[in-house]
Design an enzyme around this catalytic site. Structure first.
Site, mmCIF file in Angstrom:
data_model
loop_
_atom_site.group_PDB
_atom_site.id
_atom_site.type_symbol
_atom_site.label_atom_id
_atom_site.label_comp_id
_atom_site.label_asym_id
_atom_site.label_seq_id
_atom_site.Cartn_x
_atom_site.Cartn_y
_atom_site.Cartn_z
ATOM 1 N N ASP A 65 -11.033 2.640 3.124
ATOM 2 C CA ASP A 65 -10.478 2.671 4.473
ATOM 3 C C ASP A 65 -11.675 3.033 5.334
ATOM 4 O OD1 ASP A 65 -9.534 3.608 6.961
ATOM 5 O OD2 ASP A 65 -7.553 3.912 6.091
ATOM 6 N N HIS A 66 -12.204 2.075 6.050
ATOM 7 C CA HIS A 66 -13.527 2.310 6.635
ATOM 8 C C HIS A 66 -13.519 3.440 7.667
ATOM 9 C CE1 HIS A 66 -12.219 -0.387 9.921
ATOM 10 N NE2 HIS A 66 -13.183 0.119 10.641
ATOM 11 N N LYS A 120 -16.421 6.880 8.997
ATOM 12 C CA LYS A 120 -16.917 7.163 10.358
ATOM 13 C C LYS A 120 -17.360 8.618 10.435
ATOM 14 C CE LYS A 120 -14.137 3.640 12.684
ATOM 15 N NZ LYS A 120 -15.002 2.711 13.382
ATOM 16 N N GLU A 165 -7.402 -0.194 21.151
ATOM 17 C CA GLU A 165 -8.438 -1.223 21.211
ATOM 18 C C GLU A 165 -8.220 -2.049 22.466
ATOM 19 O OE1 GLU A 165 -9.789 -2.612 17.023
ATOM 20 O OE2 GLU A 165 -7.664 -2.995 17.166
ATOM 21 N N HIS A 223 -5.706 3.521 8.801
ATOM 22 C CA HIS A 223 -6.647 4.288 9.612
ATOM 23 C C HIS A 223 -5.992 5.488 10.319
ATOM 24 C CE1 HIS A 223 -8.916 0.822 8.704
ATOM 25 N NE2 HIS A 223 -8.659 0.099 9.765
ATOM 26 N N LYS A 254 -3.346 -3.016 20.501
ATOM 27 C CA LYS A 254 -4.367 -3.995 20.884
ATOM 28 C C LYS A 254 -4.216 -4.226 22.376
ATOM 29 C CE LYS A 254 -5.673 -5.516 16.648
ATOM 30 N NZ LYS A 254 -7.060 -5.405 16.186
HETATM 31 C C1 BG6 Z 1 -9.531 -3.243 10.956
HETATM 32 C C2 BG6 Z 1 -8.369 -3.981 11.545
HETATM 33 O O1 BG6 Z 1 -9.163 -2.611 9.754
HETATM 34 O O2 BG6 Z 1 -9.984 -2.254 11.864
HETATM 35 C C3 BG6 Z 1 -8.723 -4.580 12.888
HETATM 36 O O3 BG6 Z 1 -7.953 -5.008 10.657
HETATM 37 C C4 BG6 Z 1 -9.314 -3.524 13.804
HETATM 38 O O4 BG6 Z 1 -7.580 -5.181 13.505
HETATM 39 C C5 BG6 Z 1 -10.431 -2.768 13.093
HETATM 40 O O5 BG6 Z 1 -9.797 -4.162 14.973
HETATM 41 C C6 BG6 Z 1 -10.923 -1.609 13.929
HETATM 42 O O6 BG6 Z 1 -12.077 -1.073 13.341
HETATM 43 P P1 BG6 Z 1 -13.165 -0.338 14.235
HETATM 44 O O7 BG6 Z 1 -14.116 0.246 13.246
HETATM 45 O O8 BG6 Z 1 -13.765 -1.384 15.117
HETATM 46 O O9 BG6 Z 1 -12.430 0.692 15.037
#
Ligand code: BG6
Length: 512
Positions: free
Chosen positions: A201-202, A206, A240, A264, A364
């Site tokens: 989960d990226h 962060k 976003e 996230h 979004k």
């Molecule tokens: C991704 C989603 O996991 O995370 C995207 O699929 C989203 O829809 C993105 O835009 C957001 O990542 P970050 O790092 O740009 O906040």
């Protein structure tokens, strides 16, 4: 000697000496994630001298890519956080790079991969240490893992500390609901040991998400405030300004609750609300996070109508540009009910947080990109300065800004200089950019390095991912069963008015 061994530059990342020579194999190498995120991350690790001396990179995908290395170089030049591209570093990376074309269901693909790995391992000395990064749809994961195990490219884990390792990194989405996530876990665990599985989960990579733990548990002054005794409510925002960015087809199937909240946003919530772990150990940390997810009060059946709001963006203006509404995006059903915004009022049923509302929203095409956690403190028990101009109407707020403009701000009242007794709210503001410089490593850099080091602390464990789906599933079912309305909001706004009804009297949504 590799170029990245010659420069002692460090960026506060884990020590390279703990990373053994490794081959990184990316499945889904022709996809967007590889170009935009994975290759730039690998290149930046090389540039920061954080890759091990022996390193090889293999891309695997269905499409033919006669010039894989060239394409990757162009992508890195475009998407790297540091520019211009450093030719010497790239040249060194390119020497250990290969591409294997093939269908993920075809055993021949794995024989070719084994051949390439054998060759690279001889050349680069990576001694069967392998990390497989599966940047593919969840439905493709089982056949890849089976293919790797059948071809003995992935070997069973060994208790011998000096033995080679093979690990599998699984990209999100991890399943599409609880049943499919469980099935995927069962499937992975039939072939691999949990210690070999790294569910990514990226957001956990962060800096500011990790810093939530340092801020809370590396200082003495905040933790005593971090509970129902002092906090009246918490607002968690992942906003976003972008729309679905040509991913209409994908979005129609997924919606923002699955795309961002299930992973996230809930991960940020766990880091924000967890109890201190006994040690900085992968399982100790994840045990505490799972407890938070288990304490989340379920939102079931008709409750979705009172405790959640879903919505879709209509046409509007974002940062000065006119944009279309969601239903007019390419590949989106003109009668779609897919949500691009969701807000929820959550409760954690435990001693620390009992009775404290957690308001969560994600959308979004909102007014701006902003991810943050804001802790709103309780009002004053007695307003001594209530007659003073500006006198203390607003409670203290502590805001952890995850992105952009990473930092932490504390709002408090102060006396305006002068003879009278006027007051004003001011902010004490710590900014990462000012203190540490602006080029912080990308989340993927940290996570790829951790997977190579064998540190799973910032990856999601099987029970964690299932607990996340276990909370989200009933909400999605409730929406279907009770045909919950899909509100509308103008693109470029802060979401639908309907989201206000989730808040307790007197509370308002923040404008980050
Ligand atoms: C991704 C989603 O996991 O995370 C995207 O699929 C989203 O829809 C993105 O835009 C957001 O990542 P970050 O790092 O740009 O906040």
């Amino acid at each position: 000697m590799k170029v990245w061994e010659t420069n002692p530059l460090r960026e506060g990342m884990p020590d390279e000496r703990t990373v053994k020579p490794t081959a990184l194999v990316i499945f889904g190498a022709s996809g967007d994630l590889t170009r935009r995120k994975l290759l730039p991350a690998i290149y930046n690790l090389a540039l920061s001298r954080l890759l091990p001396g022996g390193f090889a990179l293999v891309g695997v995908a269905r499409r033919a890519k006669p010039d894989f290395a060239r394409e990757m170089k162009d992508a890195v030049a475009k998407f790297s956080r540091r520019k211009p591209l450093d030719e010497a570093t790239w040249g060194e990376l390119e020497k250990g790079m290969a591409y294997v074309q093939g269908d993920f269901n075809d055993p021949a693909t794995y024989s070719r991969l084994a051949g390439e790995l054998g060759r690279l391992e001889r050349d680069r000395g990576t001694t069967q240490n392998r990390v497989f990064y599966l940047a593919v749809a969840p439905t493709e994961v089982p056949s890849i893992v089976k293919g790797l195990c059948d071809a003995k490219i992935v070997l069973p884990p060994s208790t011998d500390a000096d033995a080679s390792y093979q690990r599998v990194v699984v990209e999100k989405p991890f399943g599409e609901d609880l049943a499919s996530a469980r099935a995927l876990n069962r499937n992975l665990l039939a072939h691999l040991d949990e210690r070999q599985i790294y569910r990514i989960d990226h957001y956990l990579g962060k800096e500011t998400v990790q810093n939530l733990l340092v801020f809370r548990f590396g200082n003495t002054i905040f933790e005593p405030l971090w509970s129902r005794q002092h906090i009246s409510h918490v607002q968690l925002t992942v906003a976003e300004d972008i729309g679905v960015e040509g991913r209409g087809k994908f979005y129609e199937q997924i919606g923002i609750t699955r795309d961002i909240v299930q992973n996230h946003a809930l991960q940020i919530l766990t880091m924000m609300a967890m109890d201190p772990p006994a040690s900085w150990d992968a399982d100790a940390v994840r045990d505490e996070k799972v407890k938070v997810l288990r304490a989340l009060r379920p939102i079931r059946g008709r409750e979705v109508l009172e405790r959640t709001v879903r919505a879709q963006y209509a046409a509007g203006t974002v940062r000065g540009d006119k944009v279309v509404g969601y239903r007019d995006e390419p590949d989106v059903d003109p009668h779609s009910k897919t949500e691009t915004f969701v807000a929820m009022s959550l409760r954690l049923d435990n001693f620390r947080w009992g009775g404290v509302p957690f308001y969560l929203r994600s959308g979004k095409r909102l007014a701006k990109r902003s991810a943050e956690v804001a802790l709103h403190f309780k009002p004053l028990p007695h307003r001594l300065f209530r007659d003073a101009p500006g006198g203390q109407d607003e409670p203290n707020v502590l805001v952890v800004r995850i992105q952009p403009d990473e930092g932490i701000a504390l709002r408090f009242a102060t006396k305006v200089p002068g003879g009278g007794m006027s007051m004003r709210n001011v902010a004490m503001d710590f900014r990462y950019g000012t203190t540490f410089g602006s080029s912080t490593p990308e989340a993927y850099e940290r996570l790829i390095l951790d997977a190579m080091r064998g540190d799973a602390t910032l990856f999601t464990r099987a029970d964690e991912v299932e607990a996340q789906w276990g909370f989200i599933d009933p909400i999605l079912e409730g929406w279907r069963e009770y045909d919950a309305p899909v509100a509308s909001y103008e693109a470029g706004s802060w979401g639908p008015r309907e989201a206000d009804k989730l808040l307790a009297p007197g509370d308002t949504w923040r404008r980050p």
